[in-house]
Write an enzyme that holds these catalytic residues in place. Structure first.
Site, PDB file in Angstrom:
ATOM      1  N   ASP A 196      15.814   7.038  21.094  1.00 15.76           N
ATOM      2  CA  ASP A 196      16.341   5.950  21.819  1.00 15.76           C
ATOM      3  C   ASP A 196      16.242   4.713  20.925  1.00 15.76           C
ATOM      4  O   ASP A 196      14.983   4.209  20.794  1.00 15.76           O
ATOM      5  CB  ASP A 196      15.548   5.731  22.985  1.00 15.76           C
ATOM      6  N   ASP A 247      21.798   0.186  22.616  1.00 17.34           N
ATOM      7  CA  ASP A 247      20.693   1.305  23.216  1.00 17.34           C
ATOM      8  C   ASP A 247      21.293   2.628  23.444  1.00 17.34           C
ATOM      9  O   ASP A 247      22.199   2.686  24.207  1.00 17.34           O
ATOM     10  CB  ASP A 247      20.611   0.380  24.662  1.00 17.34           C
TER      11      ASP A 247
END
Length: 401
Positions: free
Chosen positions: A286, A101
């Site tokens: 992201d 992430d």
């Protein structure tokens, strides 16, 4: 605190792909990723009304806290996450499936000390400190708030192995794990690939520890997401990129903030019309988020141009028969247009009876000073192989194969 192990029957639900690396002597490492149905897809197929869940979990602000420290960062929407890789923690290594992430910077996994009251812990791999000869106690409290829920535990230190590279790492042992989305999630935890400034409590991120060893060819990592339905979902490459998965050259965009994977976007077009961001919008790239997200007012303009209808809070749909005729959506990054066709940004669920397809763009409203900000998630990264360059503070994009 309950220190008993959670039931082992749940481990049968886990997948176990092999983590492999390039031959000895090379200076970059691969972590294969698997693609699984997201929690949202599982619930959709079971006929669950997502309106309430969307209201509670599509909140894109999280407060990460260690004792009294609170720092706002963009929230990865784990309800929609699909791509997971394996890491090892401890000596000998205990294996965990994690989301890589770029929107966060901490590593956390569920702990055997998780209370039996938290049923989600029972279906995940659990870290057992007493089984590791390299474990070192820390004990500081660790909390991340997600909308109406939270992930809570304490910090520990142990050896962490990622793609064949081992570092000594402080990470979160989670003892409180919310039912949604983690009861149905295929991943165990999260490995943040963000910057030190984003990390809870000043913890040094995993990738920074890897960089400090000087073993990588370059101070970069790259992400490839397979666009097909295959279980082999892609890969993360530490120290370089894989030309087999992209074509042409990388085009680089400098970071607009040196403490997050954030860049400036100078235009969003639907078809031939530029609708938004001509004066510039901030966007976070992201890897942990499945969708593209935009402020509510901006998203409504895009959906009006597409003729999409809001089915539930922040979720828009079109008739599946309409998909071939929908216009392209382009994002201007670093003076270049990155274009998604309708087949790139529309999701088709074969089991849906209403013959509606979901547009993979969602609403997100982050207040200043962190926002407003857009998010380019897997919807974008599947089309464009993405390289994250820490040495030059930039992000590179190339057309994925």
């Amino acid at each position: 605190m309950d220190r008993r192990r959670m039931p082992l029957w749940a481990l049968l639900l886990l997948w176990s792909p092999c983590t492999f690396s390039l031959p000895t002597g090379t200076t970059f490492e691969r972590i294969p990723l698997k693609k699984m149905p997201s929690v949202r897809e599982i619930l959709e197929e079971r006929g669950v009304d997502m309106t309430r869940l969307s209201a509670e979990w599509d909140v894109f602000t999280k407060r990460s806290s260690l004792t009294d420290l609170i720092s706002p960062v963009v929230l990865t929407n784990y309800l929609n996450s699909q791509y997971y890789g394996e890491i090892g923690i401890g000596t000998p290594p205990q294996t965990f499936k994690v989301i890589f992430d770029t929107g966060s910077a901490n590593l956390w996994v569920p702990s055997t000390k998780c209370s039996r009251l938290y049923l989600a812990c029972g279906i995940h791999s659990l870290y057992e400190s007493s089984d590791s000869s390299s474990y070192m106690e820390n004990g500081d409290d660790f909390t991340i708030h997600y909308g109406s829920g939270r992930v809570k535990g304490f910090l520990s230190q142990d050896s962490v192995t990622v793609g064949g590279i081992t570092v000594t790492q402080t990470f979160g042992e989670v003892t409180e794990l919310p039912l949604i989305p983690f009861m149905l999630a295929q991943f165990d935890g999260v490995l943040g690939m963000g910057f030190p400034a984003q990390a809870v409590g000043g913890v040094t991120p995993v990738f920074d520890h890897i960089l400090s060893q000087g073993v990588l060819k370059e101070k970069v990592f790259s992400v490839y997401y397979n666009r097909g339905p295959h279980l082999l979902g892609g890969e993360v490459v530490l120290g370089g990129s894989d030309p087999e998965h992209y074509q042409g050259d990388f085009h680089y965009v400098s970071l607009s903030k040196t403490d997050s994977w954030q860049i400036t976007m100078k235009g969003v077009s639907v078809g031939s019309s530029t609708l938004l961001c001509e004066e510039g919008c901030e966007v976070v790239v992201d890897t942990g988020s499945s969708f593209i997200s935009a402020p509510t007012s901006s998203l409504k303009l895009i959906m009006q141009a597409l003729g999409a209808k809001e089915k539930r809070l922040h979720e828009y749909v079109v008739s599946c028969s309409q998909v071939p005729t929908l216009p392209d959506i382009s994002f201007n990054l670093g003076g270049r247009a990155y274009t998604l066709s309708s087949t790139d940004y529309v999701l088709q669920y074969p089991n849906r009876r209403d013959k509606l397809c979901t547009v993979a763009l969602h609403a997100m409203d982050i207040p200043p000073p962190t926002g407003p900000v857009w998010v380019l998630g897997a919807t974008f990264i599947r089309k464009f192989y993405t390289e994250f360059d820490r040495h030059n503070n930039r992000i590179g994009f190339a057309l994925a194969r």
